[in-house]
Write an enzyme that holds these catalytic residues in place. Sequence first.
Site, PDB file in Angstrom:
ATOM      1  N   CYS A 135      -2.443  10.097  -2.029  1.00  0.00           N
ATOM      2  CA  CYS A 135      -2.486  10.787  -3.373  1.00  0.00           C
ATOM      3  C   CYS A 135      -1.968   9.828  -4.502  1.00  0.00           C
ATOM      4  O   CYS A 135      -1.086   8.889  -4.151  1.00  0.00           O
ATOM      5  CB  CYS A 135      -1.300  12.017  -3.472  1.00  0.00           C
ATOM      6  N   TRP A 144      -4.856  14.038  -1.628  1.00  0.00           N
ATOM      7  CA  TRP A 144      -5.416  13.803  -0.391  1.00  0.00           C
ATOM      8  C   TRP A 144      -4.616  14.810   0.201  1.00  0.00           C
ATOM      9  O   TRP A 144      -3.390  14.799   0.305  1.00  0.00           O
ATOM     10  CB  TRP A 144      -4.987  12.383   0.200  1.00  0.00           C
ATOM     11  N   ASN A 161       3.725  13.518  -4.133  1.00  0.00           N
ATOM     12  CA  ASN A 161       2.860  12.525  -3.133  1.00  0.00           C
ATOM     13  C   ASN A 161       3.909  12.617  -2.031  1.00  0.00           C
ATOM     14  O   ASN A 161       5.052  12.234  -2.189  1.00  0.00           O
ATOM     15  CB  ASN A 161       2.752  11.239  -3.889  1.00  0.00           C
ATOM     16  N   GLU A 176     -11.844  -3.005  16.353  1.00  0.00           N
ATOM     17  CA  GLU A 176     -11.931  -3.271  14.903  1.00  0.00           C
ATOM     18  C   GLU A 176     -13.417  -2.888  14.590  1.00  0.00           C
ATOM     19  O   GLU A 176     -13.397  -2.164  13.626  1.00  0.00           O
ATOM     20  CB  GLU A 176     -11.416  -4.485  14.313  1.00  0.00           C
ATOM     21  N   GLU A 184     -15.328   4.902  10.906  1.00  0.00           N
ATOM     22  CA  GLU A 184     -14.850   5.464   9.659  1.00  0.00           C
ATOM     23  C   GLU A 184     -15.654   5.769   8.351  1.00  0.00           C
ATOM     24  O   GLU A 184     -15.637   6.790   7.768  1.00  0.00           O
ATOM     25  CB  GLU A 184     -13.646   4.859   9.131  1.00  0.00           C
TER      26      GLU A 184
HETATM   27  O1  M6R Z   1      -2.540  -0.582   4.100  1.00  0.00           O
HETATM   28  P1  M6R Z   1      -2.560  -0.909   5.462  1.00  0.00           P
HETATM   29  O2  M6R Z   1      -2.987  -2.308   5.880  1.00  0.00           O
HETATM   30  O3  M6R Z   1      -0.950  -0.686   5.935  1.00  0.00           O
HETATM   31  O4  M6R Z   1      -3.280   0.279   6.149  1.00  0.00           O
HETATM   32  C1  M6R Z   1      -3.358   0.471   7.488  1.00  0.00           C
HETATM   33  C2  M6R Z   1      -4.329   1.338   7.656  1.00  0.00           C
HETATM   34  O5  M6R Z   1      -4.450   2.532   7.211  1.00  0.00           O
HETATM   35  C3  M6R Z   1      -5.876   0.722   7.391  1.00  0.00           C
HETATM   36  O6  M6R Z   1      -6.076  -0.463   8.052  1.00  0.00           O
HETATM   37  C4  M6R Z   1      -7.215   1.751   7.838  1.00  0.00           C
HETATM   38  O7  M6R Z   1      -7.235   1.970   9.331  1.00  0.00           O
HETATM   39  C5  M6R Z   1      -8.475   1.391   7.233  1.00  0.00           C
HETATM   40  N1  M6R Z   1      -9.046   2.336   6.588  1.00  0.00           N
HETATM   41  C6  M6R Z   1      -9.313   0.495   8.182  1.00  0.00           C
HETATM   42  O8  M6R Z   1     -10.312  -0.004   7.605  1.00  0.00           O
END
Ligand code: M6R
Length: 610
Positions: free
Chosen positions: A2, A80, A106, A487, A494
């Site tokens: 959010c 969100w 949030n 990955e 996603e």
């Molecule tokens: O901002 P962050 O790197 O902490 O985020 C971690 C995950 O939320 C982020 O890597 C997420 O898995 C991505 N959408 C992957 O592409």
Amino acid sequence: MCGIIGYAGTEEACPILLDGLERLEYRGYDSTGLALFTKDGGLLRLRAAGRLSALRRCVTQRLEQGADLHGNAGLGHTRWATHGAPTKENAHPHRSQEGKYTVVHNGIIENYAKLRGELEAAGIRFASQTDTEVIAHLLEQLDTGNPLETLRRALPRLEGSYALGVLYHAQPGTLYCARRQSPLLAASCVRGVLLASDAAAILPFTRTMFRLEDGEMAQLHANGAIFFFDAQGRALQKAATEIARHTTAADKGGYVHFMRKEIAEQPECLARTLAPLLSGGEIHLGESEAALENPGGIRRVLFLGCGSAHHAGITGRMLVEELSGIPASAELASEFRSAATAVDRHTLAVIISQSGETADSLQALRLAKEKGARTLSVINVEGSSIAAESGSVLYTRAGLEVAVATTKAYSAQLAALCALAARLGALRGQDPARLRDFVRSLAALPELAREVLADTEATAHAWAQELQSVQHAYFLGRNLDYATAMESALKLKEISYIHAEAYAAGELKHGTLSLIEPGTPVVALCCRPEVIPKTLGNAQEALARGAKLFCVTNRQNPLPERCLTLPPCHPLLVASLAVLPMQLLAYHCADLRGCDVDKPRSLAKSVTVE
Ligand code: M6R
């Protein structure tokens, strides 16, 4: 998750709030809303399900109908969904029954059901399914006529996390806010005051801002004055934070999607990240060296992160063990918090996060600190919460990443972790010639990445045409290739919504092989030289069951199947190169399937709820 934006000052608030929401939309994008003190002293609320464009349409319609949207103070929110579907009724701002308090939030109020029961028993009628609405009603129930005092009384009743923006009906030029576990910033500029969950919304006005800490509240006046208070309501003096401007503009630079642009930017991001760390064929981590003092005292390196950052951590674990000999492990930040992982002052906890705001990673950092670990964070966003709370910070220099699916920040994380592993190796007296060879190869990585992106684009697109209509896909690899497989699978699922799983290649035969039938796509990552023969053997097993095989390798045609050949590179850098065509593959699959590449359904860029 959010996004929150608030403004009070001399300018028209509505466009400022809408622009701020535009910059924050990556934090959540299932519904939006704003509340505006209008010139006549009224408090107007506009909300819409869906993207910001729906709220913009709603504003235009209201203007066409002759509504007066002039006003100099208000709050905006992009949501969100956590509690309640993404509908207009559940969109923020939420309002108390008599309209005294208007709130954007949030975070998650964990005891909201109990509070809601109590408020309903007292005759309050709820208009939404959200946890946030209880805050508005609770404030009104406890109203003292002084919103700050009311907040001070109400906040202890809330369990969970919140960044709160509050408007009080009788004070049109004032914003109130409070924070616990969710980021919140306040700033003043020549045109008034701002409140935001993220620096991106404030940066067009000023680079100087104040970060609220847990338990703090603030009162922001349209004349530019900001007053901070602790949880007991005592006045606080706070030091401002200076944020460097993002080096990359938030525009698509001629690409159709941010993700495609960010994939293309990787060679420069790698070069920018590595440049300050490389000198004279050696690695030096600058200010982050503080985390490595007395290196003999580091008995374990623990990588913590979520999603792609966790995959970077898995890669980091392998690199650290190979180059420094220090035992290392990688844990999901969300799991670390409930596990009894042994952590003490001999542990170097490395928290990896692009945004620096991921709630699970922030909590993991705090827990690691509590247990006595030294902490070093690998962060892309300057001034973020994790950066602020870490012992040391190693910044990745990927620039602003807009697409929800991370690409350039992930690559930059891998590069930073390569540097960290090599530095630990040097400090632990590992073979200097071997380290020099690695560092030389690392310095050449940006150019190799450029070559790989150019050479694999066409094949990735062709593979995507074959894969775009499948329902499932499997990615196999061993060692560093397994981290890349994880990955790659995450990237594909996603953004394209194709179900994808990563398997350690040797594990397939322990159960999952039963899912491989004629035509099942299997992508075999065969890049780490030491394990290629074994992975190829596992790929053959899948092929024998009719799998449609795709192979990413740096060997010449090891299989008669579709092969995407990468240039030779240092064996410990294969993860940095192999992921590039896999990002392109996911991107093209999503694009061919007509998915919203940059804003996949149900996701958000910054995950600030646990
Ligand atoms: O901002 P962050 O790197 O902490 O985020 C971690 C995950 O939320 C982020 O890597 C997420 O898995 C991505 N959408 C992957 O592409």
